[in-house]
Design an enzyme around this catalytic site. Structure first.
Site, PDB file in Angstrom:
ATOM      1  N   TYR A   1      56.834  45.933  48.592  1.00 11.37           N
ATOM      2  CA  TYR A   1      55.838  45.301  47.711  1.00 11.37           C
ATOM      3  C   TYR A   1      56.200  43.847  47.416  1.00 11.37           C
ATOM      4  CZ  TYR A   1      53.020  45.067  43.330  1.00 11.37           C
ATOM      5  OH  TYR A   1      52.153  44.747  42.324  1.00 11.37           O
TER       6      TYR A   1
ATOM      7  N   LEU B   1      70.634  49.651  54.210  1.00  8.24           N
ATOM      8  CA  LEU B   1      71.630  49.372  53.177  1.00  8.24           C
ATOM      9  C   LEU B   1      72.824  50.311  53.258  1.00  8.24           C
ATOM     10  CD1 LEU B   1      69.322  48.712  50.100  1.00  8.24           C
ATOM     11  CD2 LEU B   1      70.529  47.024  51.492  1.00  8.24           C
TER      12      LEU B   1
ATOM     13  N   ALA C   1      65.580  44.425  48.789  1.00 10.72           N
ATOM     14  CA  ALA C   1      65.557  45.852  49.120  1.00 10.72           C
ATOM     15  C   ALA C   1      66.488  46.640  48.206  1.00 10.72           C
ATOM     16  CB  ALA C   1      65.971  46.054  50.572  1.00 10.72           C
ATOM     17  N   SER C   2      65.992  47.773  47.747  1.00 12.17           N
ATOM     18  CA  SER C   2      66.801  48.654  46.918  1.00 12.17           C
ATOM     19  C   SER C   2      66.144  50.016  46.894  1.00 12.17           C
ATOM     20  CB  SER C   2      66.923  48.125  45.491  1.00 12.17           C
ATOM     21  OG  SER C   2      67.724  48.981  44.699  1.00 12.17           O
TER      22      SER C   2
ATOM     23  N   TYR D   1      68.104  56.007  38.325  1.00  9.89           N
ATOM     24  CA  TYR D   1      67.605  54.690  38.748  1.00  9.89           C
ATOM     25  C   TYR D   1      68.090  53.594  37.816  1.00  9.89           C
ATOM     26  CZ  TYR D   1      64.591  50.708  39.490  1.00  9.89           C
ATOM     27  OH  TYR D   1      64.132  49.422  39.708  1.00  9.89           O
TER      28      TYR D   1
ATOM     29  N   LYS E   1      70.663  50.466  38.950  1.00 12.49           N
ATOM     30  CA  LYS E   1      70.407  49.020  38.882  1.00 12.49           C
ATOM     31  C   LYS E   1      71.509  48.307  38.107  1.00 12.49           C
ATOM     32  CE  LYS E   1      67.420  47.421  40.582  1.00 12.49           C
ATOM     33  NZ  LYS E   1      67.177  47.051  41.995  1.00 12.49           N
TER      34      LYS E   1
ATOM     35  N   PRO F   1      63.296  41.569  36.654  1.00  7.66           N
ATOM     36  CA  PRO F   1      61.902  41.740  36.230  1.00  7.66           C
ATOM     37  C   PRO F   1      61.679  43.012  35.426  1.00  7.66           C
ATOM     38  CG  PRO F   1      62.148  42.261  38.560  1.00  7.66           C
ATOM     39  CD  PRO F   1      63.504  41.868  38.066  1.00  7.66           C
TER      40      PRO F   1
ATOM     41  N   SER G   1      55.108  50.930  40.157  1.00  6.76           N
ATOM     42  CA  SER G   1      54.252  50.447  39.070  1.00  6.76           C
ATOM     43  C   SER G   1      52.772  50.439  39.452  1.00  6.76           C
ATOM     44  CB  SER G   1      54.711  49.059  38.613  1.00  6.76           C
ATOM     45  OG  SER G   1      56.006  49.137  38.034  1.00  6.76           O
TER      46      SER G   1
ATOM     47  N   PHE H   1      56.343  48.821  27.452  1.00 11.54           N
ATOM     48  CA  PHE H   1      57.183  48.200  28.473  1.00 11.54           C
ATOM     49  C   PHE H   1      56.629  46.821  28.824  1.00 11.54           C
ATOM     50  CE2 PHE H   1      54.195  51.337  30.079  1.00 11.54           C
ATOM     51  CZ  PHE H   1      53.403  50.594  30.936  1.00 11.54           C
TER      52      PHE H   1
END
Length: 343
Positions: free
Chosen positions: A16, A65, A85-86, A157, A161, A186, A201, A221
């Protein structure tokens, strides 16, 4: 913009945010290399890049990765790296490490390759998850705040991060050998999709339009436009003062699921006929969370209305995010235009 038009590596160019970055960089005159997890994704990336008319300046390489293969080729000759990328799973993994280890090790793998092949700066896409997933008096968060990775109340998750970003800063400090690191954090990324698949999202908007969310939890949020996040990455990539800093990315307004639904209903007419109109009570969320792991995080964040401070991005980099209600509407319009909303 760089006067020498450096070559830029974007990891995850079929994603995205990655696809927006690839297009924006090509239009700005850069030579771009991007990674995909499998050769099957190359055609998707090239098709999106062709819309710019500059896909002759795009190289696509395969690198995952979870493995070293491909990263030397990916980074070689690139002065600048945007590590976007993650892993972001559609459901909670069976083991936390199934998400945490790839995120952490993947970030270090990219940083090591960047260092070893002469890159000047890496801009890492982290998340507000690494900043504000802890309760704080007043609910205000800035770049000095950190989520506690040891807090088992957070999802894998969120912990991934935080752990991955901490590991990146530690690597650059102790083994970077002059490599510069900048991090973008973000909040919830919305805005128009360039093509499938539907990321997390925008997937909320899709679910609302399809009537898959008859009632929504009372959660609040931050919201930020994918185009503004891409813009912030590029500013951070080139600005001398960005090295060594984190930058929060947020529109400046806090949203709830119900507010998103009301924006869609007000702006889209019949296309939003199925959006939710009822908000669950706190007691209903807590009761449902006993049997639904997906709601346990929601139960833990009831009553938290974050205030996200973005003065650093605005003052240091001159960044200005767009109106978030427009972002929400354009997310929905893109889903409809691309045929990604089931009738």
């Amino acid at each position: 913009m760089s006067s020498t038009m450096d070559s830029v590596l974007v990891t995850g160019g079929s994603g995205y945010l990655g696809s927006h970055l690839v297009q924006r960089l090509l239009r700005a005159g850069y030579r771009v290399r991007t990674t995909v997890r499998s050769p099957a994704r190359r055609a998707t990336v090239r098709a999106l890049a062709a819309a710019t008319g500059h896909d002759d300046r795009l190289d696509v390489v395969t690198a995952e990765l979870s493995a070293d293969a491909g990263w030397a080729e990916a980074v070689s000759g690139c002065a600048l790296v945007l590590h976007v990328a993650s892993p972001f799973p559609p459901a909670q993994p069976e083991r936390d490490d199934d998400l945490i280890v790839p995120a952490r090790d993947g970030a270090i793998r990219v940083l090591r390759a960047a260092r070893d092949h002469g890159a000047r700066r890496v801009v890492l896409t982290s998340s507000f998850a690494a900043v504000g997933y802890r309760r704080k008096p007043g609910g205000e968060y800035d770049e000095s705040d950190w989520t506690d990775p040891a807090d088992e109340g957070n999802t894998p998750y969120v912990r991934s991060k935080t752990i991955a970003e901490r590991a990146a800063w530690d690597f650059v400090e102790h083994a970077g050998r002059g490599l510069e690191l900048t991090v973008i954090n973000p909040t919830g990324i919305f805005g128009p999709l360039l093509g499938p698949p539907v990321s997390t999202s925008p997937g909320l908007v899709k679910a609302m339009l399809e009537g898959a969310m008859p009632a929504v939890p009372p959660l609040h949020f931050g919201v930020v436009d994918v185009r503004d996040v891409a813009d912030l990455h590029i500013r951070a990539m080139t600005h001398p003062a960005a090295a060594g800093h984190r930058f929060l990315a947020d529109s400046g307004e806090t949203f709830s699921f119900l507010r998103i639904a009301r924006v869609l209903a007000a702006k889209l007419g019949d296309a939003a006929a199925k959006v939710p109109t009822r908000e669950l009570t706190a007691d209903e969320v807590r009761a449902a969370a006993r049997d639904n792991p997906a709601l346990r995080e929601a139960a833990g964040r009831l009553g938290l209305i974050p205030v996200v401070r973005t003065e650093r991005a605005r003052t240091v980099l001159g960044w200005m995010p767009r109106d978030p209600e427009t972002t929400i509407v354009e997310t929905a319009e893109s889903l409809i235009r691309l045929g990604l909303v089931d009738a």
